[in-house]
Design an enzyme around this catalytic site. Structure first.
Site, PDB file in Angstrom:
ATOM      1  N   GLY B  10       0.821  -1.205   0.000  1.00  0.00           N
ATOM      2  CA  GLY B  10       0.000   0.000   0.000  1.00  0.00           C
ATOM      3  C   GLY B  10       0.851   1.250   0.000  1.00  0.00           C
ATOM      4  N   GLY B  12      -0.255   4.481   0.203  1.00  0.00           N
ATOM      5  CA  GLY B  12      -0.971   5.659   0.690  1.00  0.00           C
ATOM      6  C   GLY B  12      -0.025   6.474   1.566  1.00  0.00           C
ATOM      7  CG  PHE B  13      -1.265  10.184   3.295  1.00  0.00           C
ATOM      8  CD1 PHE B  13      -0.542  11.254   2.815  1.00  0.00           C
ATOM      9  CD2 PHE B  13      -2.615  10.116   3.002  1.00  0.00           C
ATOM     10  CE1 PHE B  13      -1.132  12.246   2.057  1.00  0.00           C
ATOM     11  CE2 PHE B  13      -3.230  11.107   2.250  1.00  0.00           C
ATOM     12  CZ  PHE B  13      -2.489  12.170   1.781  1.00  0.00           C
ATOM     13  CB  VAL B  86      -1.217  -7.665  -2.182  1.00  0.00           C
ATOM     14  CG1 VAL B  86      -1.186  -8.707  -1.076  1.00  0.00           C
ATOM     15  CG2 VAL B  86       0.175  -7.112  -2.427  1.00  0.00           C
ATOM     16  CD  GLU B 177     -12.390  19.689   3.559  1.00  0.00           C
ATOM     17  OE1 GLU B 177     -12.011  18.688   2.930  1.00  0.00           O
ATOM     18  OE2 GLU B 177     -11.638  20.376   4.271  1.00  0.00           O
ATOM     19  CG  ASP B 307      -7.964   4.866   7.038  1.00  0.00           C
ATOM     20  OD1 ASP B 307      -7.549   5.569   7.977  1.00  0.00           O
ATOM     21  OD2 ASP B 307      -8.602   5.316   6.072  1.00  0.00           O
TER      22      ASP B 307
END
Lengths: 420, 420
Positions: B10, B12-13, B86, B177, B307
């Site tokens: 992964g 991501g951040f 994966v 937002e 997460d």
């Protein structure tokens, strides 16, 4: 008196120009396109080679038409846009039928352009990658970058070589510009992204059926282009025709088979006509025959422009480039205005400002009037001309910034495999 | 001694940060992601509302890793990237299985993030528009603009109203937002593009199950946000739950039915775990239980971050925002380095720098330490923080230019219905 209704089908160079030239004519103008954007086709190959973003060369039609279409509350706009797929045109009823409505017209401009023609080569329509629409350019970009990602993982050297072999079919300006941009992309700083891959393995083949490149331009320019592309590392197969395309390879008529995961098709175009209620006289590749005024032979209130029209200039057919369509757009607008005022339409004359093509970084070829020239100057002129013709200051600024980045650093900024 | 192999799943951040922090550790690091780009998720809603281009917030992973992965010819890169899906992880064999290979690891970092959870509301998974990936954001943008194009052509006023009704489910930061950006887009200069459409008809509904907006933030900020959004013209339904979504409407549990062609789903997330060979202890929403060191309860060489991990801070679960994942990425890198040197891993502590959200143009809410504040300052801080965290100078420059354009002119630059 009721305003005459002008319907324009297709918002490419010709249709968009016709709409803008008719905006203040007093006619009620409706422009129809299946997309909500105008595609700047000459730069599609730079989207495919990860130089420009799709948004740089696709411009919202409503934004272009804003200054013509927006009026104060109680005024009616004189220029409207409709996003719809035109399915059929009925000349006797004077109606354009789209997927969900029928639109009556007094004058009709057909500017539906062209689409890729695969010349009945088996497998080409299924496995080759055309590059005529924004969607196709993005698909091709995804394919090129996905091949690199798969090559990283390929343990079999033959499979890796196949993934790293790119074949471009067609030695016209699109094929030449694509070859130059692709070889510079794959041999450039992209190697920093793929440290485990030997990008010297990349093989780029340009296939041309004729005996030289750029047959529309003077021989000298074709020879220069050939030399430049070979210096850049492109293999050029002249007098070679493709006989079959498979997912893994390209076959030539001389029975040679080259394993190549990516075959890019720039070899042919045919007119893209909507279904029409009557049989019309047509020329090669589905182009419609028109009078010198660009009116359809059979219908005096229907004009045909751009790649859909068969138009000759000094006894030779036009080349299908953007300036031709733009000038035809201006001409039909003027002729329709004349017809509205009860005057006879005038014949169209193409003023050829010249031709330009670039071969990768810092070199190009050009012909202006009787002068044919090559090298850095042609390259610079190409950049300038394309910047000037891009619609909107925002696109111009973004493309200029991206070109500075790409050409000064030899790098590519955009290389996402976009989700589809 | 052979370098220990660290596999990170992964980009991501969290995963990307872990990879960068481990790059010079001497370990052999492999980062795996299904895409070849990192998505800057906090700005996805600006892609969906036609402010930013997809390329502005999606950054090629190989470009980010370039300075770590590129070495001179005979050196081996210490940080590699693999684009793969994966499929399964086998703890006993210490192997990650992708679609076309199996990769052995000594240490594993799972950072596969989360996906939209539709809370078993009938029709939601099929007809509502989530906004968690680049693909989903582009699909939503296409839908919003296509609704306007269809509304132009709708002759039935009820159908037009339905096309112009947008419902946002979820009153957290993303929903708020999105509501602010969407209402400003639809009530802004876009009306110049649609002169035949009365955009005052646009109806924007924000649905929240709780009794106020932004429940993660101090009450004062939720109330301010509520007031601002209502001023902008958003209808807010508190304590309302969605019971069904159809292609034409949204149904609420109080039996109210609102005709709405577009339902945007920001209401729930669940952990996105690959298949694992063993049963693991998990918390709510599929999150995996970890030790304070972020090691999996069951496996001491497997770390879980972002997460996918259930982590508490001061007795409360973390919120699932980017800074948490980034700090966890740094922490696991440090803990893996400690384990390699034979030392014990250390517990993770989250340092909360604050939270920010914006409500359309020139106003926002924020909480830093014990200070909660609202208005222009919060808006400006939000812009600054997001610019700083964007990967790469090119993205920063382009996003800054686009924001200047959007916020100063109140216009939208990007509004293609991209081909798919």
């Amino acid at each position: 008196m009721k305003s005459p209704r002008v319907v324009i089908v297709g918002a490419g160079f010709g249709g968009l120009q016709a709409a803008q030239s008719l905006a203040n004519s007093g006619a009620d103008v409706l422009l129809i396109d299946r997309n909500n954007y105008h595609t700047f086709v000459p730069l599609l190959y730079q989207v495919a080679t990860a130089q420009l973003e799709p948004e740089h060369i696709a411009y919202p039609i409503r934004k272009i038409l804003r200054r013509f279409s927006w009026k104060r509350p109680n005024q009616k706009p004189k220029l409207r846009f409709l996003m719809a797929e035109v399915e059929r045109i009925d000349f006797s009823a004077q109606v354009v039928e789209s997927d969900n409505c029928a639109i009556a017209y007094d004058f009709l401009v057909l500017a539906t352009g062209s689409q890729t023609q695969f010349l009945e080569v088996p497998g080409a329509a299924t496995y080759a990658f055309p590059m005529r629409t924004l969607e196709e350019a993005v698909t091709l970009r995804n394919q090129i970058i996905a091949c690199l990602e798969q090559a990283v993982q390929a343990s079999d050297p033959l499979q890796r070589q196949q993934l790293l072999t790119f074949t471009i079919v067609g030695g016209g300006p699109t094929g030449v510009e694509m070859a130059g941009a692709l070889v510079e992309m794959l041999r450039g700083k992209l190697r920093w992204d793929y440290p485990t891959l030997d990008l010297r393995q990349v093989r780029l083949i340009l296939v041309q059926s004729g005996d030289r490149l750029l047959t529309d331009l003077p021989k000298k320019l074709g020879i220069y282009t050939h030399k430049r592309l070979r210096q850049l590392g492109v293999q050029i197969y002249l007098q070679t025709k493709v006989s079959q395309v498979t997912p893994e390879s390209v076959h030539f008529q001389n029975n040679q088979v080259v394993p190549s995961a990516t075959v890019i098709w720039t070899a042919g175009l045919e007119a893209n006509s909507p279904e029409i209620s009557e049989d019309l006289s047509s020329a090669k590749k589905g182009k419609l025959l028109v009078q010198p005024t660009l009116q359809l032979l059979e219908q005096h209130n229907v004009y045909v422009i751009g790649d859909l029209a068969y138009v000759e200039n000094n006894g030779k057919p036009l080349n299908g480039v953007a300036p031709e369509a733009l000038q035809q757009g201006v001409a039909v607008a003027s002729n329709i205005k004349r017809q509205i005022r009860g005057k006879a339409p005038q014949p169209f004359n193409y003023f050829n400002k010249g031709r330009l093509a670039i071969i990768g970084c810092y070199s190009g070829v050009g012909k202006i009037g009787v002068f044919a020239f090559t090298g850095f100057l042609a390259w610079l002129m190409w950049l300038g001309v394309h910047l000037v013709y891009l619609p909107g200051w925002r696109s111009r600024l973004l493309v200029l910034l991206t070109w500075l980045y790409t050409y000064l650093l030899g790098d590519r900024a955009v290389r996402l495999i976009l989700p589809r």
